[in-house]
Write an enzyme that holds these catalytic residues in place. Structure first.
Site, short mmCIF file in Angstrom:
data_model
loop_
_atom_site.label_atom_id
_atom_site.label_comp_id
_atom_site.label_asym_id
_atom_site.label_seq_id
_atom_site.Cartn_x
_atom_site.Cartn_y
_atom_site.Cartn_z
N LYS A 117 0.83 -1.20 0.00
CA LYS A 117 0.00 0.00 0.00
C LYS A 117 0.87 1.26 0.00
CE LYS A 117 -4.10 -2.12 2.01
NZ LYS A 117 -3.65 -3.50 1.93
N GLU A 192 -1.01 6.70 8.06
CA GLU A 192 -1.48 7.81 7.25
C GLU A 192 -2.41 8.66 8.10
OE1 GLU A 192 -3.42 5.91 3.98
OE2 GLU A 192 -5.34 5.76 5.01
N HIS A 227 -13.03 -0.57 11.15
CA HIS A 227 -12.50 -0.44 9.79
C HIS A 227 -12.84 -1.64 8.91
CE1 HIS A 227 -10.47 2.85 11.70
NE2 HIS A 227 -9.91 2.02 12.54
N ARG A 286 -8.45 -8.33 -6.42
CA ARG A 286 -9.24 -9.54 -6.21
C ARG A 286 -10.71 -9.16 -6.26
NH1 ARG A 286 -11.06 -8.46 -1.05
NH2 ARG A 286 -9.64 -7.30 0.30
#
Length: 667
Positions: A117, A192, A227, A286
């Site tokens: 990521k 982040e 999340h 995916r």
């Protein structure tokens, strides 16, 4: 090339979903299974099944070499990774191709590029896709808080932590890394900036080997817990109301796909604000858990397209237009009211009314069920606690929400605590119906209120009365003498019959009743009339301010568990024995294991003074860490476990002797 037999390198609902399309296409199916999954539905449905010895993901579904051996042994010529586990593992994809098998997924290079990521965001930034800046954990300062820790590999909320205090950063990074390693085999995490509110919008892409890239449609998945997505829908209510946003999203998704030469099904995820600005989060190389809502509004079978693309066939020249609205909820075996604790145990019954299809695209309004469990399935502790995906399809968003809420409320879900009540309340909430569904939905509208039982306190009590009367009818039916006489009937005045139950919601209920010549008398329920009572159904005439209302209760028993279903809301309780065994009692201050799991860390010792809420130990269950904390300030007088030990639900882990007010005053 022709695909004749597909091995699905996954389990449960995921494997069943892929198998369903394979059967419709005349393609053979091969399953793999852990010891814990030996009796799972996906194993029984496959043409062939290969055992992976062990229980944990690391022993079984994350062992790529064993899965490839299984495919070769069963004569499969292709491997579909599903979602989760090895689905975004480039080394596994390489090994599949090296073994001469068809990889039903994107090119290895695309997986590698999007697998990190950190690196993927740099690439997307260079391709002109808006991104959020990455933060080095070592350089995070107080003015950057809050930050979000994320696993570099994988998703599904595993390894994600929000940090609001700088002093907690190191500990949370270590915990996130452990979760990521357990779930994906890769402990790498990054940080982040964390946006407290936002809209999670994602675009489904499909690309063939001939240069065609479709932006199939967008989904909104903003309502999340820890999340991890809970409610997903297509199209997005935010995108629907902002002119030009869909075109910009689709263009960004196309740029992202073309930048890495993508092929197959994938999802480009964005975090958007209410103005319609959005930032790239990640690309999932995916199929997604929530793909059914896109299937419903496009009429496409995305797994079928995956198989066709992998076989080298081109996509049609034009993609279908969108139609209607679809909403999906994830039905979890978990307790939202108690810190989302995952549950384990038997699924005695799972029946969703209004279901008109399973693992298939609906052509008319109704409910689709994609489930990994059936009646009698056992939910263990080694895997994610999702039971099923329940998906509605209708002409409008309001209709889809009402249809799904009604189906869930009337569903018979017996044996485990689930998030069903929460899902119904979300679907009926005015903010949800208005399309106000940002990522802070639970915090904004109060988790306590959303997780409250559907059955009101008085309705729960009435349902338990029905359970008692059904139990009485069941006892009478089984009686060897006088089975035709109503239970509890006496020719002369007598003491009332008593039956006791315990509800996890409201505690102990004692039902005291008499059946007389004039009818039934239940203490605390004046003018209640019994119309009919059988072992599995009770009909009552319930008094009300505007007159009596006839209500029917369906009653099911599983050992001491009684499940009562009615339009008033689902109720479950445990029948209490007439006399309690002293051996079953536990000391005050005992910390009981809320679920089976493994003790991964202990942070206190016998004799230590602990504060209320202080972590005593951590359990790992269902790929997540769970903190066991002191219920009150006091002394830790017992510690019955050590790191690495497996424990069963209800086991006494430790005992904290609470401080008395006198001792506190003396200090």
């Amino acid at each position: 090339m022709e695909i004749t037999n597909v091995l699905v390198a996954n389990r449960g609902e995921i494997a069943r979903r892929v198998f369903a399309t394979c059967r419709r296409m005349g393609i053979g199916t091969t399953a793999v299974y852990s010891d814990a999954d030996a009796a799972a539905p996906h194993v029984a449905e496959a043409d062939a099944a290969i055992r992976l010895p062990g229980n944990t993901p690391a022993e079984t579904y994350l062992r790529g070499e064993l899965i490839i051996e299984a495919a070769l042994a069963a004569g499969a010529d292709a491997i579909h990774p599903g979602y989760g586990f090895l689905s975004e593992n480039a080394e596994f994809a390489k090994a599949v191709i090296a073994a001469g098998l068809v990889w039903i997924g994107p090119p290895v290079q695309a997986i590698e590029q999007m697998g990190s990521k950190v690196e993927s965001k740099k690439m997307m930034d260079a391709a002109g896709v808006p991104v959020l800046k990455q933060l080095d954990p070592a350089e995070v300062s107080a003015d950057m808080l809050p930050v979000l820790i994320k696993a570099s590999s994988g998703g599904g909320g595993r390894g994600m932590r929000v940090v609001r205090e700088l002093s907690e950063l190191t500990e949370q990074i270590e915990g996130a890394a452990r979760e990521a390693a357990s779930a994906f085999g890769d402990p790498t995490v990054f940080c982040e900036r964390y946006l407290e509110t936002g809209r999670h919008i994602e675009v489904q892409v499909m690309a063939d080997q001939h240069g065609t890239v479709w932006s199939v449609g967008e989904r909104e998945c903003s309502i999340q817990r820890r999340h991890q997505k809970v409610v997903e829908e297509a199209p997005s209510p935010l995108v629907e109301k902002i002119d030009g946003m869909r075109a910009r999203l689709f263009e960004a998704a196309r740029l992202a796909s073309e930048a890495i030469g993508y092929e197959g099904a994938g999802t480009v995820e964005f975090l958007a604000d209410e103005k319609g600005d959005f930032f790239f989060l990640e690309m999932n190389t995916r199929l997604q858990v929530e793909h059914p809502v896109t299937e419903q509004v496009t009429g496409l079978d995305l797994v079928r397209l995956q198989l066709q693309v992998a076989a080298g066939r081109p996509l049609p020249a034009t993609q279908p237009a969108m139609r209607g609205h679809s909403i999906e909820v994830r039905l979890y075996a978990e307790d939202p009211a108690h810190d989302w604790q995952p549950q384990s145990g038997p699924v005695h019954k799972l029946e969703i009314p209004g279901t008109i299809g399973e693992f298939t695209v609906l052509t008319e309004p109704g409910v689709r069920l994609d489930t990994g469990v059936v009646d009698g399935s056992l939910v263990g502790v080694h895997y994610d606690p999702m039971l099923s995906k329940v998906i509605s399809f209708a002409e409008t968003r309001d209709e889809a929400a009402h249809l799904l809420a009604s189906a869930l409320q009337r569903a018979k879900i017996h044996g485990l605590v689930t998030n069903r009540d929460l899902l119904v309340r979300v679907l009926r909430h005015p903010a949800f119906l208005a399309g106000d569904t940002d990522t802070a939905f639970f915090a904004t509208h109060g988790l306590d209120a959303l997780a409250a039982p559907l059955a009101a306190e008085a309705d729960e009590a009435l349902s338990i009365v029905a359970a008692a009367l059904a139990d009485a009818a069941n006892n009478r039916r089984a009686a060897k003498v006088g089975s035709g006489v109503p239970s509890g009937w006496r020719n002369l005045p007598s003491q009332p019959q008593t039956k006791s139950y315990e509800s996890r919601v409201s505690g102990k209920h004692e039902v005291r009743y008499r059946i007389t010549r004039a009818g039934i008398e239940v203490e605390g329920f004046e003018n209640l009339e019994l119309i009919e009572a059988t072992p599995d159904s009770v009909t009552l005439l319930v008094p009300g301010e505007r007159g009596p209302v006839r209500r029917r209760f369906a009653v099911a028993r599983y050992g001491d568990l009684v499940a009562v279903d009615s339009p008033l809301g689902p109720v479950s309780a445990r029948r209490l024995p007439r006399f309690e065994d002293p051996a079953d009692q536990v000391a005050e201050g005992s910390l009981l294991a809320p679920m089976p799991g493994a003790v991964i860390r202990v942070a206190a010792a016998v004799g230590d003074r602990v504060e209320k809420g202080q972590p005593i130990l951590w359990l790992e269950a269902m790929k997540m860490e769970h903190t066991i904390a002191a219920p009150a300030a006091g002394i830790l007088t017992e510690l019955n476990v050590t790191a690495g030990q497996q424990v069963e639900v209800g086991a006494v882990l430790a005992v904290v002797q609470a401080e008395s007010e006198d001792s506190e005053n003396q200090e």
